[in-house]
Design a protein around this motif. Structure first.
Motif, PDB file in Angstrom:
ATOM      1  N   PRO A  95       0.808  -1.237   0.000  1.00  0.00           N
ATOM      2  CA  PRO A  95       0.000   0.000   0.000  1.00  0.00           C
ATOM      3  C   PRO A  95       0.832   1.274   0.000  1.00  0.00           C
ATOM      4  CG  PRO A  95      -0.921  -1.612   1.514  1.00  0.00           C
ATOM      5  CD  PRO A  95       0.383  -2.170   1.060  1.00  0.00           C
ATOM      6  N   SER A  96       1.981   1.280   0.715  1.00  0.00           N
ATOM      7  CA  SER A  96       2.767   2.511   0.804  1.00  0.00           C
ATOM      8  C   SER A  96       3.351   2.921  -0.544  1.00  0.00           C
ATOM      9  CB  SER A  96       3.908   2.342   1.816  1.00  0.00           C
ATOM     10  OG  SER A  96       4.980   1.603   1.281  1.00  0.00           O
ATOM     11  N   PHE A  97       3.439   1.960  -1.467  1.00  0.00           N
ATOM     12  CA  PHE A  97       3.999   2.272  -2.784  1.00  0.00           C
ATOM     13  C   PHE A  97       3.218   3.408  -3.448  1.00  0.00           C
ATOM     14  CE2 PHE A  97       4.343   1.767  -7.355  1.00  0.00           C
ATOM     15  CZ  PHE A  97       5.695   1.540  -7.544  1.00  0.00           C
ATOM     16  N   TYR A  98       1.931   3.429  -3.221  1.00  0.00           N
ATOM     17  CA  TYR A  98       1.084   4.417  -3.892  1.00  0.00           C
ATOM     18  C   TYR A  98       1.193   5.810  -3.265  1.00  0.00           C
ATOM     19  CZ  TYR A  98      -0.610   0.130  -5.955  1.00  0.00           C
ATOM     20  OH  TYR A  98      -0.676  -1.074  -6.611  1.00  0.00           O
ATOM     21  N   ASN A  99       2.102   5.958  -2.277  1.00  0.00           N
ATOM     22  CA  ASN A  99       2.427   7.276  -1.749  1.00  0.00           C
ATOM     23  C   ASN A  99       3.516   7.967  -2.560  1.00  0.00           C
ATOM     24  OD1 ASN A  99       0.580   6.949   0.348  1.00  0.00           O
ATOM     25  ND2 ASN A  99       2.115   6.051   1.720  1.00  0.00           N
ATOM     26  N   LEU A 139      -5.006  -3.874  -8.238  1.00  0.00           N
ATOM     27  CA  LEU A 139      -4.650  -2.458  -8.220  1.00  0.00           C
ATOM     28  C   LEU A 139      -5.696  -1.707  -7.404  1.00  0.00           C
ATOM     29  CD1 LEU A 139      -3.685  -1.873 -11.973  1.00  0.00           C
ATOM     30  CD2 LEU A 139      -2.192  -2.509 -10.073  1.00  0.00           C
ATOM     31  N   PRO A 140      -5.272  -0.733  -6.605  1.00  0.00           N
ATOM     32  CA  PRO A 140      -6.250   0.020  -5.805  1.00  0.00           C
ATOM     33  C   PRO A 140      -7.166   0.846  -6.700  1.00  0.00           C
ATOM     34  CG  PRO A 140      -4.080   1.032  -5.665  1.00  0.00           C
ATOM     35  CD  PRO A 140      -3.885  -0.265  -6.387  1.00  0.00           C
ATOM     36  N   LEU A 141      -8.388   1.022  -6.256  1.00  0.00           N
ATOM     37  CA  LEU A 141      -9.371   1.751  -7.063  1.00  0.00           C
ATOM     38  C   LEU A 141      -8.960   3.182  -7.320  1.00  0.00           C
ATOM     39  CD1 LEU A 141     -12.686   0.443  -5.420  1.00  0.00           C
ATOM     40  CD2 LEU A 141     -11.578  -0.345  -7.527  1.00  0.00           C
ATOM     41  N   ASP A 142      -8.170   3.775  -6.412  1.00  0.00           N
ATOM     42  CA  ASP A 142      -7.800   5.182  -6.560  1.00  0.00           C
ATOM     43  C   ASP A 142      -6.392   5.376  -7.102  1.00  0.00           C
ATOM     44  OD1 ASP A 142      -6.490   4.176  -4.386  1.00  0.00           O
ATOM     45  OD2 ASP A 142      -6.953   5.860  -3.035  1.00  0.00           O
ATOM     46  N   ILE A 143      -5.848   4.402  -7.794  1.00  0.00           N
ATOM     47  CA  ILE A 143      -4.475   4.492  -8.283  1.00  0.00           C
ATOM     48  C   ILE A 143      -4.257   5.724  -9.160  1.00  0.00           C
ATOM     49  CG2 ILE A 143      -5.001   2.950 -10.218  1.00  0.00           C
ATOM     50  CD1 ILE A 143      -2.107   2.003 -10.134  1.00  0.00           C
TER      51      ILE A 143
END
Length: 1017
Positions: free
Chosen positions: A234-238, A256-260
């Motif tokens: 999850p932290s990757f998307y920061n 993939l997260p919905l808010d990518i």
């Protein structure tokens, strides 16, 4: 005096400074000349200025420091095609700030003396031939900001000491042979890092869970084509500054997260292709307004594709191929309308999905820069829209494997004049082949097979002088073969199989000197085989069966020294079978159902009964015994007249002696049979490695082939357990061939020929073979194998005879074993071996539950050529496991084995056989598994795997299953079944490669061991 002394002191200091500068300058000069001495080739003369007539600061590529006159701070010789090595003297240039030697051909090792350059900021050695390991001494260059080592031949681990380079902002390691866990051991300490390019290596490990908190400055991350595994944390998307992200060709999985699209809004390049991601592609990807390249091919994404590119003016490349996107219904392609705004789009790939509906006419409004458009292997129907022909810069157009109808418009040749590849195979297109195709002077690939095209082959195709591959097979084409077609002399493969073509083969075929595969089988062609075919010296596959050819095989065919496959069956060819065929490098020869006569040769391919077919020629005789042809009559002498009395006496005496000898020999032979247990033995393996055994020894080993020792029966014989006295009492499995079964002898010879060439941990080891006679004088043949105490996989999956069941971990290990064996058979020899009958009953398990593939009775040696789609060899495998293309007459292929493997893999996880009565009416095991993946998986898997302990080996007492059978474990099962589905798709070229299957299975096993099994607390 007080005034003079300070002045003198200043002069002395100045003098010493000048002296130091001169000495240092001399040291730099010596170092540079040493560097020059190691350059063995300087094609542009850039080092000619490195001589005594110029100051070193005037040498080309050298920069000096203005504050320290004559001290070298820059060495820039990039893009000069220099050849040689880098001298260790580079470490003496102590003021060096920048080394730029990229894009040359420098080799050898990177000098560790570079670590002496404490002022170094930039080191660029990319795109050379440096080898060996990266020197750990580079870590002493603490001021280093950019380290470029990509595009070399560096090996080993990246030194962990490089993590000390706290000021490093740019690290380029791409295209080497580096390994290890780069991210965890090195990168995670480089807090100043902005760009990491490490693709095309063998880096392992997972993406660290705290990467988003540590590498906050990262804008460029490329680790594609490595061995990375696990999920994206999850932290990757920061990492909101990321512009380039390439994770393709790894072993990553998850969703993939919905808010990518909102969390990584700066992305311009997004590459995650060829992994195992699943779930829906998030609609928020539409928020990536800077996107230039989207590539998510070869994953497991599903569902309706909710995407809009209306705010992506810079989009150039779009690839979502090889997923499960779409619903197969109208509206799936509505997102294409938003691509109209992408004026720079040149690459659009949507193949191998579930997209349904019709092709919209507004395709013609897409970017005029579009060069590649691929809708292949979907569920698209309707006609080809006229608007498509407005894409005048198209170079590659793929529409194959859909449900398209209607005509192929002549506009294709009038407007798409830049086409290099056209593929519309496997549709329902009809009408004539457009004459306008002759305008496509750049066309190299023309695939139009498996449609309903009719009429003649256009003469104009001869104008396409760049044609390499032409496939018009399985249509309704009529008329003669146009001689003009052979004006396209570059053709490598010409497939006209199964049409209604008439007439003869034009002599102009001699112009096709590059022709590798020529298939005109199953037409209505006639006349004699042209001698001009002998000029096609590159031919590997020649398929002309199922026509009305007459006359002999031309002598010119002896020039076809590259020929591996020759199929002339079902014609009216006559005359003798030429002896020169024995001298060719043939692997299969089919002369069946003709009118050949005379003696069959006994050399070359004619010694291998499994490689030749001559049945249906009633006038043939001789040949090897396995062909079961009548003996050829002896030639009678034309000389007649009286024999002299002396000759008559000699003949009478000789006859008497021979007669007595025969009687005595028969007597002693019968007596020997009664008293001796050893009969004549013909070894199929002419090496000392294999022990000799006789019929009597095998009879004794199996207690007269008793029912108690019977392990099982197959199509070509029965298998018995036995104990042979070979180097002590050895337990073996003895396969007795039933010679009354047609082709049993061929099966025996095929298995002998195969097994004497192969050795692998996961292949059933042969002990020896016996080809002899029994006590009644009947032929006897048997193969002796290493005994497998745990039986075969069929028994474990479908019966309850074992106290234990196969755990999930054991099933994964067996699947990997079998895949490794297939990889060995397919890829370890110049001539691949195709098993042709892979199924659970042919997968044997030893005492350690290691899998071994057995039964090579149908195996074929196969050369992978462009002829691999030709119909030439009918293969008998086992119903349910045989690849669908074999039923259409296609040649054996690696892909055929991979199909069988996919079915076996699904069967292992579901305990459902492909021949089950539940399948029918268009439903088979592959489609059942594929559909169940998107529904309730739990209803399809083997119920025995639902037990809490199913994921852990029952034999391993040091491990236990953690938790219940939760969604994570279901994901493990899903990945395994998905691998089986990918291997067993209908179209051969779309099946997963066996190496990729091994990689996915190993990844699943690692996940199984990591997440589900832990030491007992």
């Amino acid at each position: 005096m007080n005034i003079i002394c300070p002045s003198l002191f200043i002069l002395i200091i100045h003098f010493l400074s000048l002296l130091s500068s001169v000495l240092s300058n001399s040291e730099d000069r010596v170092a540079l000349l040493a560097i020059k001495s190691q350059i063995t080739h300087d094609p542009h003369g850039v080092l000619n200025s490195w001589n005594d007539s110029l100051s070193i600061c005037d040498w080309q590529g050298i920069t000096c420091d203005t504050s320290h006159p004559h001290r070298v701070v820059g060495l820039n010789l990039e893009h000069n095609d220099l050849v040689g090595t880098l001298s260790p003297y580079v470490g003496n240039l102590s003021f060096l700030y920048n080394i730029s030697l990229a894009n040359n051909t420098l080799g050898g090792y990177i000098p560790p003396q570079i670590g002496n350059l404490l002022s170094l900021r930039y080191l660029a050695l990319e795109n050379n031939n440096f080898q060996g390991q990266i020197p750990a001494n580079i870590s002493q260059c603490l001021k280093l900001r950019s380290l470029g080592l990509g595009g070399n031949r560096l090996t080993g681990m990246v030194p962990s000491q490089l993590s000390l380079l706290s000021k490093l902002e740019y690290l380029y390691l791409y295209k080497n042979q580096l390994m290890g866990d780069l991210l965890s051991t090195v990168v995670m300490n480089l807090t100043s890092l902005r760009q990491l390019s490490a693709s095309f290596n063998s880096f392992e490990g997972s993406i660290p869970h705290n990467i988003g908190a540590i590498l906050k400055k990262l804008t460029f991350l490329s680790i594609g084509e490595n061995k990375m595994s696990g999920t994206i944390p999850p932290s990757f998307y920061n990492l909101s500054n990321l512009q380039v992200l390439d994770l393709s060709l790894n072993q990553l999985h998850g969703t993939l997260p919905l808010d990518i699209g909102f969390r990584l809004p700066q992305l311009t390049i997004f590459h995650i292709g060829n992994n195992s991601f699943h779930g829906n592609l998030p609609a928020s990807l539409s928020n990536l307004t800077h996107l230039v390249d989207l590539s998510v091919y070869s994953n497991n994404f599903t569902g309706k594709f909710m995407f809009s590119a209306k705010n992506m003016p810079n989009l150039e490349s779009f690839d979502v191929s090889s997923n499960y996107l779409g619903t197969g219904e109208v509206g799936d392609l509505s997102f294409l309308q938003t691509l109209v705004n992408c004026t720079q789009l040149y690459f659009l790939q949507l193949s191998s999905n579930n997209f349904g509906g019709i092709l919209p006419d507004f395709l013609g409004n897409l970017s005029s820069d579009l060069t590649e458009l691929d809708f292949g292997l979907n569920k698209i129907y309707g006609t080809i829209p006229m608007g498509l022909y407005n894409l005048v810069n198209l170079e590659r157009l793929s529409l194959q494997g859909n449900r398209l109808t209607g005509h192929l418009s002549p506009l294709i040749g009038k407007k798409l004049t830049k086409l290099q590849a056209l593929n519309c195979m496997n549709n329902n297109l009809h009408g004539p082949v457009p004459y306008s195709l002759g305008n496509l002077s750049r066309l190299s690939w023309l695939y139009m097979g498996y449609n309903n095209f009719e009429g003649i082959i256009p003469l104009s195709l001869g104008n396409c002088t760049n044609l390499l591959y032409v496939s018009l097979n399985q249509n309704n084409l009529t008329g003669p073969l146009p001689p003009h077609l052979f004006h396209a002399s570059m053709i490598v493969e010409l497939n006209l199989h199964q049409n209604r073509l008439q007439g003869g083969i034009p002599v102009e075929i001699a112009q096709l000197t590059n022709l590798v595969a020529f298939d005109v089988s199953e037409n209505e062609l006639s006349g004699e085989l042209p001698s001009s075919l002998g000029s096609c010296i590159s031919l590997v596959g020649l398929f002309m069966g199922g026509n009305d050819f007459t006359g002999p095989i031309p002598q010119s065919f002896k020039s076809l020294t590259s020929l591996n496959y020759l199929q002339l069956s079902h014609n009216r060819l006559s005359g003798l079978i030429p002896n020169f065929l024995a001298n060719l490098s043939l692997m299969t020869l089919d002369l069946s159902y003709n009118e050949f006569e005379g003696e069959v040769p006994r050399l070359g391919i004619f010694t291998n009964s499994s490689a030749i077919i001559v049945e249906g020629n009633s006038k043939l005789c001789g040949g090897i015994s396995e062909l079961r042809l009548p003996r050829c009559p002896k030639r009678e002498s034309n000389r007649r007249g009286r024999l002299s009395v002396a000759v008559i006496v000699i003949i009478a005496l000789a006859s008497l002696i021979v007669g007595v000898s025969i009687v005595v020999s028969v007597y002693f032979l019968l007596r020997t049979k009664r008293k001796s247990n050893k009969l004549s033995h013909t070894s199929l393996f002419n090496t000392e490695h294999f022990s000799r055994v006789s019929y009597a020894m095998l009879l004794q080993a199996t207690d007269n082939f008793s029912e108690e020792n019977l392990l099982g029966t197959g199509h070509f014989g029965s298998v018995y357990k036995g104990v042979l006295d070979i180097e002590g009492n050895t337990v073996v499995a003895i396969k007795v061939i039933n010679l009354e079964i047609e082709a049993a002898t061929k099966s025996f010879m095929a298995e002998c020929e195969t097994l004497r060439n192969i050795r692998h941990r996961n292949l059933l080891k042969i002990v020896t073979a016996c080809s002899s006679t029994d006590f009644q004088g009947n032929d006897f043949k048997a193969l002796v194998y290493e005994f497998m105490p745990n039986g075969n996989l069929q028994q474990w999956i479908h019966t309850d005879q074992h106290e234990r069941t196969l755990s999930l971990l054991q099933r994964v290990n067996i699947a990997i074993d079998v895949a490794c064996a297939i990889d060995y058979l397919h890829n370890s020899y110049d001539v691949p071996i195709i098993h042709c009958d892979l199924k659970p009953s042919n997968i044997l398990l030893d005492s350690d539950m290691v899998a071994h593939i057995g039964d090579f009775g149908l195996a074929r040696f196969y050369l992978d050529t462009t002829a691999n789609n030709s119909s030439s060899v009918a293969v008998k495998g086992t119903t349910g496991y045989v690849a669908p293309e074999y039923g259409l007459g296609s040649m054996v292929s690696k892909e055929g084995d991979i199909y069988s493997y996919g079915i076996v893999l699904i069967e292992m996880m579901t305990a459902k056989a492909p021949t089950s009565t539940m399948f029918g009416g268009g439903l088979d095991l592959h489609n059942y598994a594929k559909s169940a993946l998107s529904e309730q998986l739990i209803n399809m898997i083997d119920p025995r795997l639902l037990d809490d302990g199913a994921c852990a080996s029952n034999e391993n007492k040091d491990q236990k299953l953690v938790g219940n059978y939760d969604s994570s474990k279901m994901m493990c099962l899903k990945l395994l079944i998905e691998s089986g589905v990918k291997c067993s798709v209908e179209t051969p070229q779309d099946r997963m490669r066996i190496k990729d299957a091994i990689r996915e299975l190993q990844m699943t096993r690692d996940m199984l061991l990591t997440n589900f099994v832990s030491p007992v607390q």
